[in-house]
Design an enzyme around this catalytic site. Structure first.
Site, PDB file in Angstrom:
ATOM      1  N   ASP B 200     102.144  56.760  80.294  1.00  0.00           N
ATOM      2  CA  ASP B 200     101.672  57.937  81.268  1.00  0.00           C
ATOM      3  C   ASP B 200     101.186  57.433  82.662  1.00  0.00           C
ATOM      4  O   ASP B 200     100.121  56.933  82.404  1.00  0.00           O
ATOM      5  CB  ASP B 200     100.676  58.738  80.388  1.00  0.00           C
ATOM      6  CG  ASP B 200     100.330  60.035  80.917  1.00  0.00           C
ATOM      7  OD1 ASP B 200     100.508  60.182  82.488  1.00  0.00           O
ATOM      8  OD2 ASP B 200      99.835  60.800  80.683  1.00  0.00           O
ATOM      9  N   HIS B 201     101.947  57.531  83.522  1.00  0.00           N
ATOM     10  CA  HIS B 201     101.474  56.832  84.682  1.00  0.00           C
ATOM     11  C   HIS B 201     100.290  57.327  85.389  1.00  0.00           C
ATOM     12  O   HIS B 201      99.458  56.320  86.040  1.00  0.00           O
ATOM     13  CB  HIS B 201     102.512  56.920  85.894  1.00  0.00           C
ATOM     14  CG  HIS B 201     102.409  58.136  86.355  1.00  0.00           C
ATOM     15  ND1 HIS B 201     103.462  59.339  86.129  1.00  0.00           N
ATOM     16  CD2 HIS B 201     101.997  58.578  87.410  1.00  0.00           C
ATOM     17  CE1 HIS B 201     103.126  60.321  86.844  1.00  0.00           C
ATOM     18  NE2 HIS B 201     102.436  59.849  87.813  1.00  0.00           N
ATOM     19  N   HIS B 263      99.534  64.386  81.265  1.00  0.00           N
ATOM     20  CA  HIS B 263      98.505  63.895  82.442  1.00  0.00           C
ATOM     21  C   HIS B 263      96.914  64.796  82.067  1.00  0.00           C
ATOM     22  O   HIS B 263      95.820  64.044  82.034  1.00  0.00           O
ATOM     23  CB  HIS B 263      99.065  64.261  83.628  1.00  0.00           C
ATOM     24  CG  HIS B 263     100.160  63.557  83.818  1.00  0.00           C
ATOM     25  ND1 HIS B 263     100.509  62.418  83.336  1.00  0.00           N
ATOM     26  CD2 HIS B 263     101.162  64.075  84.915  1.00  0.00           C
ATOM     27  CE1 HIS B 263     101.890  62.200  83.872  1.00  0.00           C
ATOM     28  NE2 HIS B 263     102.261  63.200  84.747  1.00  0.00           N
TER      29      HIS B 263
END
Lengths: 352, 511
Positions: B200-201, B263
């Site tokens: 999950d960047h 996010h």
């Protein structure tokens, strides 16, 4: 802004006037008069230098303020003012960042011969509170200022590309604060790429038999030799002691040949090596490692031949002196390593 | 790979050197590869964070006779550092190759095996690999099976010098709890959990990591980080763009699956978690999972009372007139897909009992922005209540994730002069002003972490399932109760209905 004071008046009076002018500049105007000045401050940057070098350092401080805003105090000495005098001159720079002006300031402080001994106290008074104070000792910095200020604050920045190895060693020995060297920043890529030779073959480090460092023939003779910095690094990391400029004894007492070569190529930085080669033995087989600057490029050829064979090209990553200064200020390189290297470099230069 | 430290590396900054390995990108013809992955690899090379023994292989279905030239053009365009450094690129390109093939075809993996053997021989990648699956979730099982059946992935060895194989999986991790579980089952049937890196960047962003440093690296804030002092927490992940031609994708997804499930919930867990025992992957992830498990499920009628979904209508964003969601290409005229969601959540724990956590996320909002705000409780006694400019709740702590990354603390001050007049001011810390350097892209940090085997910033299987366990009942509730889809003007901060879920006295920020 204006030069404050004349050649008369005590140091404390000059400091008070400087404080007063700085306070006046930074007093926020009423909202109706426009946006408040925004101070983006991260440090106090104190420069000790010779008067003739001041313009170059002013320019460097200006560039530094783009990324490291704060207060710059530029300290010089002059024989043209009374020995007990201090002449401060205040400059402020504002640039528009979005809707509001972001401002930084610089105070040029010229000390008379006697007043210089009080420079530490002046810096403590004029520095922005709660921010780290980084002191850079420039080439030709007057010794009374160095004695009064260097090492007395949060970080000391030196430049082995400009200062002699004996001056550097003296500072490394005595400065109680962390020390960073611009020269170590410039040679970071060289040292990191040399370290890479041994990432998978640490055994070879104990069997290094020869190290050759090439540097520009035109390097400054008044400054620490770029080769000294590299030899100092090897010696301090691997426990070598110098038995002369041409040899060191490793931790097992074996001799390591040290060779210095001159490079006549044009366009190479006088503060960096241009080639480093290491001859060693890995698992009974010889291993030759070499790192050579590629002509006309900020890159080096990285080669291993013998027990391991590899041929690569690596960017050296060096940018400009502002980048070097920022890296020295933010220094992530261990303080102990820098000190050890500077002391060992001086030992190599002093070796018969 | 060796375990003893190299004494020449002492003090060089990155003492933890990255072990030799090959980096294999499945989905090499896709957008993620060209915009993010290859530029990230290039920047790692520039930052000297790649090992000497390194090579890159792209794998995709399409023929790519000019793969190197394409990658070079993409890096030149999308790298955060410009212009292209020729020496760094030349060296990277010398270890760059491409394998064309279908992910379900064993021949593809045979070709990949040959290409990897070639890299081992010419670039010293020492049989270690990081496989990055930049592909849709439907293609993941086939690739993982192919890797396992071809022997490209072996069961992990605990020997210090053993080669490693790790698989990085991109979001979405399923589209609901059931599909997430199925995906996890598929992955764990072929790989050990410590070989799976779910990316999950957001977790790779410097400012997200700074949330933890801010909380646990300072003594000042943690004592007030609780129900004793915090009135409510507000998390906003806002975009000013619309679906940008991805109507087809968005119709199936919606902002809750696209942003909130991953996010936004990541941000919430970092804000609400207890201090981990140490900074290692499992300690940190254990604490995050605990938060997700203490989230009070939003079910039944609460779905309508505590959540709002909405779609953007036509409006003006950044000075441009933009169409409404229903007029976007590939969007059904009667679509109920949400482009905005707001919810009021409760973290049922000793620390956070009674503190509402508000979360909102939307497209075509006024600004692109991600932030976490802690609103502190009102003053216990209104000593200056009657003073001009006085407010009951003067204190707020704003942590900006993007843009203008930084932290602001709002507090009341006395306006200079006679009498008492007050004004709220902010103490502002900005990353740009303090550090002045361009922060590494999230992908750079995460790729190098995967190479080094550090899974702290990656999502664990139970974490993904806990996220879906919270989201699923909301999606189901909207569907079953035919929840209304509100409308909001593009360029606004969302629908007026979002106010209805707030506790009396609380308010959405309009940053």
């Amino acid at each position: 802004m204006s030069a404050l004071g004349s050649t008369s008046g005590a140091v404390s009076e000059a400091v008070a006037r400087a404080e007063s002018e700085l306070a006046a500049f930074w007093s926020s105007p009423d909202a109706a008069e426009g946006p408040a000045k925004v101070r983006a401050s991260t440090l106090n940057y104190v420069i000790l230098c010779a008067p003739q070098d001041a313009p170059a350092y002013r320019e460097a401080a200006e560039k530094l303020s783009d990324s490291h805003g704060g207060r710059t105090l530029l300290l010089t000495m002059s024989g043209r003012i009374a020995a007990w005098d201090l002449v401060p001159e205040i400059h402020a720079v504002c640039r528009i960042d979005g809707a509001v002006p972001v401002c930084y300031d610089r105070v040029d402080l010229t000390f008379g011969a006697v007043a210089a001994s009080r420079a530490g106290s002046v810096v403590r008074t004029l520095a922005l509170a709660e921010l780290p104070t980084v002191v850079e000792v420039g080439a030709g910095a007057p010794q009374p200022l160095v004695d009064a200020v260097a090492g007395k604050f949060d970080r000391l920045v030196v430049d082995s590309g400009k200062l002699s190895s004996s001056t550097l060693a003296a500072l490394a020995r005595t400065a109680p604060c962390p020390i960073a060297d611009r020269g170590m920043v410039r040679t970071f890529a060289w040292r990191e790429l040399v370290a890479r030779f041994f990432d998978g073959s640490q055994g070879a480090l104990a069997d290094i038999r020869r190290v050759e460092v090439h540097r520009p023939r035109q390097h400054s003779s008044a400054a620490c030799d770029p080769a000294a910095l590299m030899f100092g690094w090897f010696a301090s990391r691997l426990g070598w002691t110098f038995v002369g400029r041409g040899a060191a004894r490793d931790a097992r007492g074996e001799l390591v040949d040290l060779v210095v070569g001159d490079d006549d190529r044009e366009g190479v930085s006088s503060h960096q090596p241009t080639g480093v080669s290491v001859r060693c033995v890995l698992n009974g087989e010889s291993l030759d490692c070499s790192l050579d600057r590629i002509d006309g490029s900020a890159a080096a050829r990285w080669k291993m031949r013998g027990a391991i064979n590899a041929d690569r090209e690596h960017a050296l990553g060096f940018k400009d002196e502002t980048w070097v200064l920022v890296k020295a200020i933010d220094s992530k390189e261990g303080d102990r390593v820098t000190r050890d290297v500077l002391l060992a470099a001086a030992q190599w230069e002093q070796a018969a | 790979m060796t375990t003893s430290p190299n004494p020449l590396r002492e003090g060089l900054g990155s003492d933890q050197s990255t072990p030799p390995c090959a980096f294999v990108m499945f989905g090499a013809s896709g957008d993620l590869t060209k915009r993010k992955l290859m530029p990230a690899v290039y920047n790692l090379a520039l930052s000297r964070l790649l090992p000497t023994g390194f090579g890159v292989i792209g794998v995709a279905r399409r023929p790519k006779p000019d793969f190197e030239a394409e990658m070079r053009a993409d890096v030149s365009r999308f790298s955060r550092r410009k212009p292209l450094d020729e020496a760094a690129w030349r060296d990277l390109a010398a270890g760059l190759s491409y394998v064309q093939g279908d992910f379900a075809d064993p021949a593809t993996f045979a070709s990949l095996k040959e290409a990897l053997a070639q890299l081992d021989a010419t670039r010293g990648t020492q049989h270690s690999r990081v496989f990055y699956l930049a592909v849709g979730p439907d293609q993941v099982p086939a690739i993982v099976r192919g890797l396992r059946e071809s022997g490209l992935v072996q069961p992990p060895s605990f020997a210090a010098d053993a080669p490693f194989q790790r698989v990085v999986v991109e979001k979405p991790f399923g589209e609901d709890l059931e599909s997430a579980r199925a995906l996890n089952r598929e992955l764990s049937s072929q790989l050990a959990e410590n070989q799976i890196y779910r990316i999950d960047h957001y977790l790779g962003k410097e400012t997200v990591q700074n949330l933890l440093v801010f909380r646990f690296g300072n003594a000042l804030f943690e004592p007030i980080w609780s129900r004793q002092h915090v009135s409510y927490v507000q998390i906003t992940v806002a975009e000013d763009i619309g679906v940008e031609g991805r109507g087809k994708f968005y119709e199936k997804t919606g902002i809750t699956r696209d942003i909130v499930q991953n996010h936004a919930l990541q941000l919430l867990t970092l804000v609400a978690m207890e201090p981990p025992a140490s900074w290692d992957a499992d300690s940190v992830r254990d604490e995050k999972v605990k938060v997700l498990r203490t989230l009070k499920p939003i079910t039944g009628r609460d779905v309508l009372a505590r959540t709002v979904r909405a779609q953007y209508a036509a409006g003006t964003v950044r000075g441009d007139k933009v169409p409404g969601y229903l007029n976007e290409p590939d969007v059904a005229k009667d679509s109920t897909t949400e482009t905005f969601v707001a919810m009021r959540m409760a973290v049922e724990s000793w620390r956070w009992g009674g503190v509402p956590f508000y979360l909102r996320s939307g497209k075509r909002l006024a600004r692109r922005l991600a932030e976490v705000v802690l609103h502190f409780k009102p003053l216990p006694h209104g000593l200056f209540r009657s003073a001009p400019g006085a407010t009951d709740e003067p204190n707020a702590l704003v942590m900006r994730i993007q843009p203008d990354e930084g932290i602001s603390l709002r507090f009341a001050t006395k306006v200079p002069g006679g009498g008492i007049a007050m004004r709220d001011v902010t103490m502002d810390f900005r990353y740009g002003a303090a550090f002045g350097t361009s922060a590494p892209e999230a992908y750079e940090r995460l790729i190098v972490d995967a190479m080094r085997g550090d899974a702290t910033l990656f999502t664990r299987a139970d974490e993904v399932e806990a996220q879906w366990s919270f989201i699923d009942p909301i999606l189901r509730g909207w569907h079953e109760q035919n929840a209304p889809v509100a409308s909001y003007e593009s360029g606004s901060w969302g629908p007026a209905d979002a106010d209805k879920i707030l506790r009396v006295g609380d308010a959405w920020r309009k940053p």
